[in-house]
Scaffold this active site. Structure first.
Site, PDB file in Angstrom:
ATOM      1  N   PRO A  90       4.287  -2.574 -10.532  1.00 28.70           N
ATOM      2  CA  PRO A  90       4.404  -2.724  -9.083  1.00 28.70           C
ATOM      3  C   PRO A  90       3.035  -3.018  -8.466  1.00 28.70           C
ATOM      4  CG  PRO A  90       5.619  -0.800  -9.844  1.00 28.70           C
ATOM      5  CD  PRO A  90       4.813  -1.284 -11.009  1.00 28.70           C
ATOM      6  N   GLU A  91       2.977  -4.059  -7.632  1.00 37.36           N
ATOM      7  CA  GLU A  91       1.739  -4.432  -6.980  1.00 37.36           C
ATOM      8  C   GLU A  91       1.824  -4.045  -5.501  1.00 37.36           C
ATOM      9  OE1 GLU A  91       0.749  -8.482  -7.975  1.00 37.36           O
ATOM     10  OE2 GLU A  91       1.060  -8.136 -10.114  1.00 37.36           O
TER      11      GLU A  91
ATOM     12  N   ARG B  70     -20.600 -12.375  -7.170  1.00 36.35           N
ATOM     13  CA  ARG B  70     -19.840 -12.208  -8.408  1.00 36.35           C
ATOM     14  C   ARG B  70     -19.860 -13.474  -9.249  1.00 36.35           C
ATOM     15  NH1 ARG B  70     -16.747  -7.523  -8.031  1.00 36.35           N
ATOM     16  NH2 ARG B  70     -17.766  -6.256  -6.431  1.00 36.35           N
TER      17      ARG B  70
END
Length: 270
Positions: free
Chosen positions: A2-3, A151
Site C-alpha cells: 500500500p502506497e 542528489r
C-alpha cells in the site's frame, strides 16, 4: 505494498466513523514488525480523537497518546460494527463502542505502535526522517528543485527514498515520471528547473487522481469498507511492459532499479 493513496483512502474510509469512540479492549495476534509499546489494557478507556496520515503511516490520535499504524507489504484495515472470530492473519483488534478496527496482514510487516505523544522517541524514530507531504501546500516547487539538485542518484530512486517528498511509492513514481516526460534513470541533479516544476505538478496530479480512484488494487488492497481501488486500470506505464504506450504506441519497457520494477516509455520520457 500500500502506497500513499491507498493509506489515505483507508483513512478516509473510517476516520469519521471512529472519531469519538471509546476503546473497550485490545486483542493482539502474532507479533508484528514492532511491538505495541505498552500493555494493551492501558488503552482501555481512552477516546479516539481523530485519524491523520503522515506518509504511509496512519496516526490515531487519542485523548492521551496516539497509535501509529503501518500496513507493511500486505496489510489492510477493516472497521465494522462487529468482527467475526479472528483469522490466522488478523493480528490486531481495537474494540470500541463504535465498532472494531482490525488489522489483517498476511506477511506481518505492518505495525501498530503506541507513543505518548508525537514528539516521543517512539514516534520520531518512525516519522522523523520523512520528507514533505506531496498533497500539502508545504510541497514547494522551488524547494523541490533545490533538493533534487543535491542528489546524484537516479530520479526514481530519489522519489522512492521518501526524504525529499514522502509517499511517492513505486507505482506512482513511474506514473509521475511518465506524465512529466522524464526517464527514471536520469540523475536527479541533472533535472532542470522547468522539468522539476513539471514533475512537481505530475506528482500532485497522479496522487490526487489515485486517491479519487480509491487507490490501486494489484493483489489484495481494499479500504476499511472492503472496497478495491481502480487507479491501476488507467495506469499509463506501470505494469504494462511490452504493451503500446497510450501516448505514442512505442512498447513500454521495464527495468529493475533497487530491486523494484520500473516502467517507462523510451520515446516519451527523455
Amino acid at each position: 505494498m500500500p502506497e500513499l493513496p491507498e493509506v489515505e483512502v483507508t483513512r478516509l474510509s473510517f476516520a469519521d466513523r471512529i472519531a469519538g469512540a471509546r476503546i473497550e479492549g485490545v486483542r493482539l495476534g502474532k507479533p508484528l514488525r514492532w511491538p505495541l509499546g505498552c500493555e494493551p489494557g492501558q488503552l482501555v478507556g481512552r477516546i479516539v480523537r481523530s485519524v491523520r496520515r503522515r506518509g504511509k503511516y496512519l496516526l490515531v490520535d487519542l485523548d492521551r497518546g496516539l497509535l501509529l499504524l503501518h500496513l507493511g507489504m500486505s496489510g489492510s484495515l477493516r472497521f465494522a460494527p462487529d468482527a467475526p472470530e479472528a483469522g490466522i492473519h488478523d493480528h490486531f483488534d481495537l474494540f470500541t463502542d463504535r465498532g472494531v478496527l482490525r488489522l489483517n496482514d498476511p506477511r506481518r510487516f505492518g505495525a501498530v505502535v503506541h507513543a505518548p505523544q508525537e514528539e516521543s522517541p517512539e514516534a520520531i524514530k518512525l516519522l522523523g526522517g520523512l520528507g514533505v507531504e506531496p498533497l500539502d501546500e508545504g510541497f514547494d516547487p522551488a524547494a523541490f528543485h533545490a533538493a533534487l539538485q543535491r542528489r546524484s542518484a537516479p530520479i526514481k530512486q530519489v522519489l522512492l527514498a521518501g526524504d525529499v517528498v514522502v509517499g511517492v511509492g513505486n507505482i506512482y513514481a513511474s506514473e509521475a515520471l511518465f506524465l512529466a516526460g522524464i526517464r527514471p534513470t536520469l540523475a536527479a541533479a541533472r533535472i532542470s528547473r522547468p522539468r522539476a516544476l513539471k514533475l512537481h505538478g505530475a506528482i500532485r496530479d497522479v496522487l490526487a487522481r489515485a486517491v479519487r480512484q480509491g487507490g490501486s488494487t494489484l493483489r489484495d488492497f481494499s479500504n476499511a469498507h472492503g472496497e478495491s481501488g481502480y487507479f491501476q486500470l488507467e495506469a499509463m506505464v506501470y505494469g504494462r511492459e511490452g504493451q503500446p504506450c497510450r501516448q505514442c504506441g512505442t512498447p513500454v519497457r521495464a527495468i529493475r532499479q533497487g530491486q523494484r520494477a520500473t516502467f517507462y516509455c523510451c520515446k516519451c520520457q527523455k
